[in-house]
Design a protein around this motif. Structure first.
Motif, PDB file in Angstrom:
ATOM      1  N   TYR A   1       0.814  -1.219   0.000  1.00 48.48           N
ATOM      2  CA  TYR A   1       0.000   0.000   0.000  1.00 48.48           C
ATOM      3  C   TYR A   1       0.847   1.268   0.000  1.00 48.48           C
ATOM      4  N   GLN A   2       2.143   1.120  -0.285  1.00 49.17           N
ATOM      5  CA  GLN A   2       3.075   2.237  -0.339  1.00 49.17           C
ATOM      6  C   GLN A   2       3.018   3.090   0.934  1.00 49.17           C
ATOM      7  N   ALA A   3       2.870   2.417   2.063  1.00 54.73           N
ATOM      8  CA  ALA A   3       2.835   3.128   3.342  1.00 54.73           C
ATOM      9  C   ALA A   3       4.242   3.580   3.704  1.00 54.73           C
ATOM     10  N   SER A   4       4.328   4.801   4.160  1.00 50.71           N
ATOM     11  CA  SER A   4       5.599   5.338   4.621  1.00 50.71           C
ATOM     12  C   SER A   4       5.936   4.764   5.993  1.00 50.71           C
ATOM     13  N   LYS A   5       4.922   4.737   6.857  1.00 53.52           N
ATOM     14  CA  LYS A   5       5.105   4.238   8.223  1.00 53.52           C
ATOM     15  C   LYS A   5       3.859   3.488   8.671  1.00 53.52           C
ATOM     16  N   VAL A   6       4.086   2.462   9.502  1.00 51.93           N
ATOM     17  CA  VAL A   6       3.005   1.660  10.058  1.00 51.93           C
ATOM     18  C   VAL A   6       3.316   1.393  11.525  1.00 51.93           C
ATOM     19  N   SER A   7       2.334   1.593  12.384  1.00 48.78           N
ATOM     20  CA  SER A   7       2.469   1.220  13.796  1.00 48.78           C
ATOM     21  C   SER A   7       1.329   0.288  14.174  1.00 48.78           C
ATOM     22  N   ILE A   8       1.667  -0.747  14.942  1.00 52.21           N
ATOM     23  CA  ILE A   8       0.666  -1.693  15.437  1.00 52.21           C
ATOM     24  C   ILE A   8       0.977  -1.957  16.908  1.00 52.21           C
ATOM     25  N   VAL A   9       0.012  -1.689  17.765  1.00 51.59           N
ATOM     26  CA  VAL A   9       0.172  -1.917  19.200  1.00 51.59           C
ATOM     27  C   VAL A   9      -1.037  -2.708  19.678  1.00 51.59           C
ATOM     28  N   HIS A  10      -0.789  -3.835  20.346  1.00 50.29           N
ATOM     29  CA  HIS A  10      -1.870  -4.682  20.856  1.00 50.29           C
ATOM     30  C   HIS A  10      -1.725  -4.817  22.364  1.00 50.29           C
ATOM     31  N   ALA A  11      -2.848  -4.819  23.050  1.00 50.00           N
ATOM     32  CA  ALA A  11      -2.851  -4.966  24.503  1.00 50.00           C
ATOM     33  C   ALA A  11      -2.587  -6.409  24.910  1.00 50.00           C
ATOM     34  N   LEU A  12      -1.977  -6.545  26.078  1.00 54.07           N
ATOM     35  CA  LEU A  12      -1.837  -7.832  26.750  1.00 54.07           C
ATOM     36  C   LEU A  12      -2.404  -7.681  28.156  1.00 54.07           C
ATOM     37  N   GLY A  13      -2.875  -8.796  28.713  1.00 52.93           N
ATOM     38  CA  GLY A  13      -3.436  -8.755  30.056  1.00 52.93           C
ATOM     39  C   GLY A  13      -4.909  -8.391  30.030  1.00 52.93           C
ATOM     40  N   ASP A  14      -5.401  -7.907  31.176  1.00 55.27           N
ATOM     41  CA  ASP A  14      -6.815  -7.554  31.313  1.00 55.27           C
ATOM     42  C   ASP A  14      -7.159  -6.279  30.567  1.00 55.27           C
ATOM     43  N   CYS A  15      -8.298  -6.309  29.876  1.00 55.14           N
ATOM     44  CA  CYS A  15      -8.853  -5.134  29.194  1.00 55.14           C
ATOM     45  C   CYS A  15     -10.306  -5.005  29.618  1.00 55.14           C
ATOM     46  N   LYS A  16     -10.604  -3.925  30.291  1.00 54.29           N
ATOM     47  CA  LYS A  16     -11.969  -3.679  30.737  1.00 54.29           C
ATOM     48  C   LYS A  16     -12.795  -3.091  29.599  1.00 54.29           C
ATOM     49  N   VAL A  17     -14.108  -3.155  29.758  1.00 56.70           N
ATOM     50  CA  VAL A  17     -15.026  -2.588  28.777  1.00 56.70           C
ATOM     51  C   VAL A  17     -14.659  -1.119  28.548  1.00 56.70           C
ATOM     52  N   GLY A  18     -14.567  -0.744  27.277  1.00 58.30           N
ATOM     53  CA  GLY A  18     -14.229   0.622  26.901  1.00 58.30           C
ATOM     54  C   GLY A  18     -12.748   0.870  26.706  1.00 58.30           C
ATOM     55  N   GLU A  19     -11.903  -0.042  27.189  1.00 54.74           N
ATOM     56  CA  GLU A  19     -10.463   0.146  27.031  1.00 54.74           C
ATOM     57  C   GLU A  19     -10.004  -0.268  25.634  1.00 54.74           C
ATOM     58  N   ILE A  20      -8.857   0.259  25.244  1.00 54.74           N
ATOM     59  CA  ILE A  20      -8.291  -0.022  23.927  1.00 54.74           C
ATOM     60  C   ILE A  20      -7.582  -1.369  23.951  1.00 54.74           C
ATOM     61  N   ALA A  21      -7.915  -2.209  22.966  1.00 55.96           N
ATOM     62  CA  ALA A  21      -7.273  -3.512  22.826  1.00 55.96           C
ATOM     63  C   ALA A  21      -6.214  -3.501  21.724  1.00 55.96           C
ATOM     64  N   VAL A  22      -6.413  -2.706  20.689  1.00 56.50           N
ATOM     65  CA  VAL A  22      -5.463  -2.657  19.575  1.00 56.50           C
ATOM     66  C   VAL A  22      -5.557  -1.304  18.878  1.00 56.50           C
ATOM     67  N   VAL A  23      -4.397  -0.821  18.432  1.00 52.22           N
ATOM     68  CA  VAL A  23      -4.338   0.395  17.618  1.00 52.22           C
ATOM     69  C   VAL A  23      -3.431   0.112  16.430  1.00 52.22           C
ATOM     70  N   ILE A  24      -3.915   0.478  15.250  1.00 55.41           N
ATOM     71  CA  ILE A  24      -3.119   0.372  14.022  1.00 55.41           C
ATOM     72  C   ILE A  24      -3.152   1.738  13.356  1.00 55.41           C
ATOM     73  N   ALA A  25      -1.981   2.245  12.991  1.00 55.53           N
ATOM     74  CA  ALA A  25      -1.886   3.526  12.288  1.00 55.53           C
ATOM     75  C   ALA A  25      -1.073   3.314  11.022  1.00 55.53           C
ATOM     76  N   VAL A  26      -1.600   3.806   9.903  1.00 55.46           N
ATOM     77  CA  VAL A  26      -0.952   3.644   8.601  1.00 55.46           C
ATOM     78  C   VAL A  26      -0.893   5.003   7.918  1.00 55.46           C
ATOM     79  N   ALA A  27       0.323   5.409   7.526  1.00 56.61           N
ATOM     80  CA  ALA A  27       0.521   6.675   6.821  1.00 56.61           C
ATOM     81  C   ALA A  27       0.900   6.398   5.375  1.00 56.61           C
ATOM     82  N   THR A  28       0.141   6.992   4.459  1.00 56.39           N
ATOM     83  CA  THR A  28       0.393   6.837   3.024  1.00 56.39           C
ATOM     84  C   THR A  28       0.233   8.200   2.337  1.00 56.39           C
ATOM     85  N   PRO A  29       0.722   8.298   1.107  1.00 54.94           N
ATOM     86  CA  PRO A  29       0.555   9.566   0.395  1.00 54.94           C
ATOM     87  C   PRO A  29      -0.915   9.928   0.135  1.00 54.94           C
ATOM     88  N   HIS A  30      -1.774   8.911  -0.064  1.00 46.74           N
ATOM     89  CA  HIS A  30      -3.177   9.157  -0.403  1.00 46.74           C
ATOM     90  C   HIS A  30      -4.105   8.318   0.473  1.00 46.74           C
TER      91      HIS A  30
END
Length: 137
Positions: A70-99
């Protein structure tokens, strides 16, 4: 940024900043949170565990695939470990591309592939018990 962290350590702004690039006009961010229900049952929390060396390796492969496909310049992926309560973040993915289209498509590819290939296991806790969820072989 490729990481496995506790929910308290996941900072969407930090992850977004990690993919910022003047060469890119689009950053797509997927934030997966814990919902309070599943198939009509009330969820109290989720628990994630991983085979960490292999999980990091697979997340890195996914990021590299997104960069190549996808010609991404940068990609970040962060996933939670351990307990995750309702409303908390379990995973974040960020992808930067020209378009924008490539950014959207790359982000979707990353979450779909993560679910299929990364050795992260989820246990769901309900009012009446718990069970492990197996989303991939």
């Amino acid at each position: 940024m490729i990481a496995l962290k506790s929910t308290q350590e996941i900072d969407v702004n930090e992850i977004t900043a990690s993919v910022q690039s003047d060469a890119c006009g689009a950053i797509d961010i997927f934030v997966g949170t814990v919902r309070n229900n599943f198939k009509g049952k009330n969820v109290s929390k989720l628990f994630f565990e991983a085979y960490e060396p292999m999980a990091i390796s697979e997340l890195t492969k996914i990021a590299d695939q997104v960069k190549n496909q996808y010609q991404a310049s940068k990609v970040s992926i962060v996933h939670a470990l351990g307990d995750c309560k309702v409303g908390e973040i379990a995973v974040v993915i960020a992808v930067a591309t020209p378009h924008r289209k490539a950014s959207f498509d790359g982000c979707q590819y990353a979450i779909d592939t993560l679910k299929d290939t990364v050795p992260i296991w989820k246990k769901e806790f309900f009012e009446d018990g718990s069970h492990w969820v197996f989303s991939h072989p």
